[in-house]
Design an enzyme around this catalytic site. Sequence first.
Site, PDB file in Angstrom:
ATOM      1  N   LYS A 117       0.814  -1.222   0.000  1.00 53.15           N
ATOM      2  CA  LYS A 117       0.000   0.000   0.000  1.00 53.15           C
ATOM      3  C   LYS A 117       0.842   1.265   0.000  1.00 53.15           C
ATOM      4  O   LYS A 117       0.424   2.286  -0.537  1.00 53.15           O
ATOM      5  CB  LYS A 117      -0.944   0.012   1.210  1.00 53.15           C
ATOM      6  CG  LYS A 117      -2.105  -0.960   1.058  1.00 53.15           C
ATOM      7  CD  LYS A 117      -3.144  -0.735   2.122  1.00 53.15           C
ATOM      8  CE  LYS A 117      -4.302  -1.690   1.967  1.00 53.15           C
ATOM      9  NZ  LYS A 117      -5.236  -1.637   3.080  1.00 53.15           N
ATOM     10  N   LYS A 201      -4.924  -9.805  -7.014  1.00 48.99           N
ATOM     11  CA  LYS A 201      -6.194 -10.091  -6.329  1.00 48.99           C
ATOM     12  C   LYS A 201      -7.248  -9.046  -6.693  1.00 48.99           C
ATOM     13  O   LYS A 201      -6.899  -7.904  -7.022  1.00 48.99           O
ATOM     14  CB  LYS A 201      -5.952 -10.224  -4.818  1.00 48.99           C
ATOM     15  CG  LYS A 201      -6.071  -8.985  -4.046  1.00 48.99           C
ATOM     16  CD  LYS A 201      -5.929  -9.161  -2.556  1.00 48.99           C
ATOM     17  CE  LYS A 201      -5.848  -7.743  -2.025  1.00 48.99           C
ATOM     18  NZ  LYS A 201      -5.626  -7.553  -0.651  1.00 48.99           N
ATOM     19  N   LYS A 204     -10.541  -3.274  -4.277  1.00 48.75           N
ATOM     20  CA  LYS A 204     -11.289  -2.016  -4.384  1.00 48.75           C
ATOM     21  C   LYS A 204     -10.451  -0.936  -5.046  1.00 48.75           C
ATOM     22  O   LYS A 204     -10.971   0.009  -5.606  1.00 48.75           O
ATOM     23  CB  LYS A 204     -11.646  -1.487  -2.980  1.00 48.75           C
ATOM     24  CG  LYS A 204     -12.609  -2.330  -2.207  1.00 48.75           C
ATOM     25  CD  LYS A 204     -12.759  -1.753  -0.790  1.00 48.75           C
ATOM     26  CE  LYS A 204     -13.321  -2.785   0.153  1.00 48.75           C
ATOM     27  NZ  LYS A 204     -12.800  -2.746   1.504  1.00 48.75           N
TER      28      LYS A 204
HETATM   29  P1  TYM Z   1     -10.747  -5.288   3.610  1.00 46.84           P
HETATM   30  O1  TYM Z   1     -11.731  -4.211   3.841  1.00 46.84           O
HETATM   31  O2  TYM Z   1      -9.635  -5.071   2.647  1.00 46.84           O
HETATM   32  O3  TYM Z   1     -11.510  -6.586   3.118  1.00 46.84           O
HETATM   33  C1  TYM Z   1     -12.620  -7.095   3.826  1.00 46.84           C
HETATM   34  C2  TYM Z   1     -12.608  -8.620   3.791  1.00 46.84           C
HETATM   35  O4  TYM Z   1     -12.638  -9.094   2.432  1.00 46.84           O
HETATM   36  C3  TYM Z   1     -11.560  -9.995   2.224  1.00 46.84           C
HETATM   37  N1  TYM Z   1     -11.078  -9.824   0.845  1.00 46.84           N
HETATM   38  C4  TYM Z   1     -10.973 -10.827  -0.038  1.00 46.84           C
HETATM   39  N2  TYM Z   1     -11.250 -12.137   0.059  1.00 46.84           N
HETATM   40  C5  TYM Z   1     -11.047 -12.893  -1.044  1.00 46.84           C
HETATM   41  N3  TYM Z   1     -10.587 -12.391  -2.233  1.00 46.84           N
HETATM   42  C6  TYM Z   1     -10.305 -11.069  -2.366  1.00 46.84           C
HETATM   43  N4  TYM Z   1      -9.870 -10.594  -3.529  1.00 46.84           N
HETATM   44  C7  TYM Z   1     -10.488 -10.221  -1.235  1.00 46.84           C
HETATM   45  N5  TYM Z   1     -10.308  -8.895  -1.025  1.00 46.84           N
HETATM   46  C8  TYM Z   1     -10.679  -8.670   0.260  1.00 46.84           C
HETATM   47  C9  TYM Z   1     -10.498  -9.593   3.223  1.00 46.84           C
HETATM   48  O5  TYM Z   1      -9.613 -10.643   3.500  1.00 46.84           O
HETATM   49  C10 TYM Z   1     -11.336  -9.220   4.415  1.00 46.84           C
HETATM   50  O6  TYM Z   1     -11.692 -10.356   5.163  1.00 46.84           O
HETATM   51  N6  TYM Z   1      -7.815  -5.205   7.593  1.00 46.84           N
HETATM   52  C11 TYM Z   1      -9.102  -5.632   7.117  1.00 46.84           C
HETATM   53  C12 TYM Z   1     -10.267  -5.057   7.887  1.00 46.84           C
HETATM   54  C13 TYM Z   1     -10.208  -5.257   9.365  1.00 46.84           C
HETATM   55  C14 TYM Z   1     -10.451  -6.463  10.055  1.00 46.84           C
HETATM   56  C15 TYM Z   1     -10.342  -6.132  11.442  1.00 46.84           C
HETATM   57  C16 TYM Z   1     -10.751  -7.745   9.664  1.00 46.84           C
HETATM   58  C17 TYM Z   1      -9.948  -4.302  10.285  1.00 46.84           C
HETATM   59  N7  TYM Z   1     -10.037  -4.814  11.554  1.00 46.84           N
HETATM   60  C18 TYM Z   1     -10.512  -7.094  12.425  1.00 46.84           C
HETATM   61  C19 TYM Z   1     -10.936  -8.702  10.658  1.00 46.84           C
HETATM   62  C20 TYM Z   1     -10.798  -8.384  12.020  1.00 46.84           C
HETATM   63  C21 TYM Z   1      -9.248  -5.166   5.685  1.00 46.84           C
HETATM   64  O7  TYM Z   1      -8.651  -4.236   5.258  1.00 46.84           O
HETATM   65  O8  TYM Z   1     -10.169  -5.833   4.992  1.00 46.84           O
END
Ligand code: TYM
Length: 338
Positions: A117, A201, A204
């Site tokens: 990032k 992957k 967003k």
């Molecule tokens: P974020 O917002 O990037 O993504 C949310 C969830 O979607 C999953 N994900 C995917 N799974 C499969 N294929 C993909 N291409 C893909 N892109 C995203 C992510 O693995 C995630 O589960 N850091 C986290 C948010 C967070 C969080 C937490 C999660 C903050 N605090 C505490 C769990 C527990 C994040 O940026 O997810």
Amino acid sequence: MTHKPLVLSGMQPTNTLHLGNYLGALKNWVRMQEEMPCFFCVVDMHAITADAGYGKPAELAQSTREVAAAYIAAGVDPKRTPIFNQGQVPEHAELSWIFNCVARLGWLDRMTQFKEKSGKHKERSSVGLYTYPVLMAADILIYKATHVPVGEDQKQHLELSRDIAQKFNNDFNAPDFFPLPEPVITGTATRVMSLRDGAKKMSKSDESDNSRINLTDDAAAIADKIRRAKTDPHPLPAGKDELAGRPEAENLINIYAALSDKSQDAVIGEFAGQQFSGFKSALADLTVAKIEPITREMRRLLADPAEIDRILKDGARRAREVATPVMEEVKKKVGFIA
Ligand code: TYM
């Protein structure tokens, strides 16, 4: 001591959610509600670590409502499961500060997501982006959560959460105070790839909207993106071994498997030797059938933003009922006079 099973997970409210978020995480959340108590947050405090969410208050608030609406539309029941935004539960930030003092610089230096990032200009990234995984550990451990359903890309962050929990327990002579949270990475689509490039992957932040299926796309857009999805010149494989070196084919097969709740083998068996054109039209129909009802329900919910705000407030109140006593215990352990 064994900890009571409890689920915590969250998503960032930056841009709209996509099929990767749904198949990698949200779909599993809906199922896990049946198995143990859950807390699902919209991580607005994480969203301001990067330009996509920083300095744009109206967009951030709207995205937060959209993500909450997506949770509900996908099947999370806010009566049973608290849904809230992180910014309304100050204990996340409070615990995060203490964890900033538990985590070591060397641990954070290893985080691959920060490297991705921050890109070439690390020195211009916010300090928040660097300590992002520390806040994530606080999100989980403020509830003493034991299970964290996420996609594969969050695995390293979960390992850091476990390291932080373990070090806190050791340093404050409180064995088992925090559980060591388990990542729950299940299903056939734990890493959904871009529709334009099987090596990247689905994300967003990809500049090409054709690389992803957004939960807000209509049926025509979904069908069009799948029709244009990158493939290779060969027909669909007749067996798993023929998938080697064909990431785009594997990705589409995995999406089909996850959406239809079938195994990868079953999908390969169904379409073996066929041309991509036929498979793509079956995949488009299936995706529309699964995603469109969610999109429709999201739109209905978003027409009443005050109701979403009420759900978030109620979720935050219930979350704090669990978080406040844990924070009090933490402060006592650390030595803060109450
Ligand atoms: P974020 O917002 O990037 O993504 C949310 C969830 O979607 C999953 N994900 C995917 N799974 C499969 N294929 C993909 N291409 C893909 N892109 C995203 C992510 O693995 C995630 O589960 N850091 C986290 C948010 C967070 C969080 C937490 C999660 C903050 N605090 C505490 C769990 C527990 C994040 O940026 O997810």
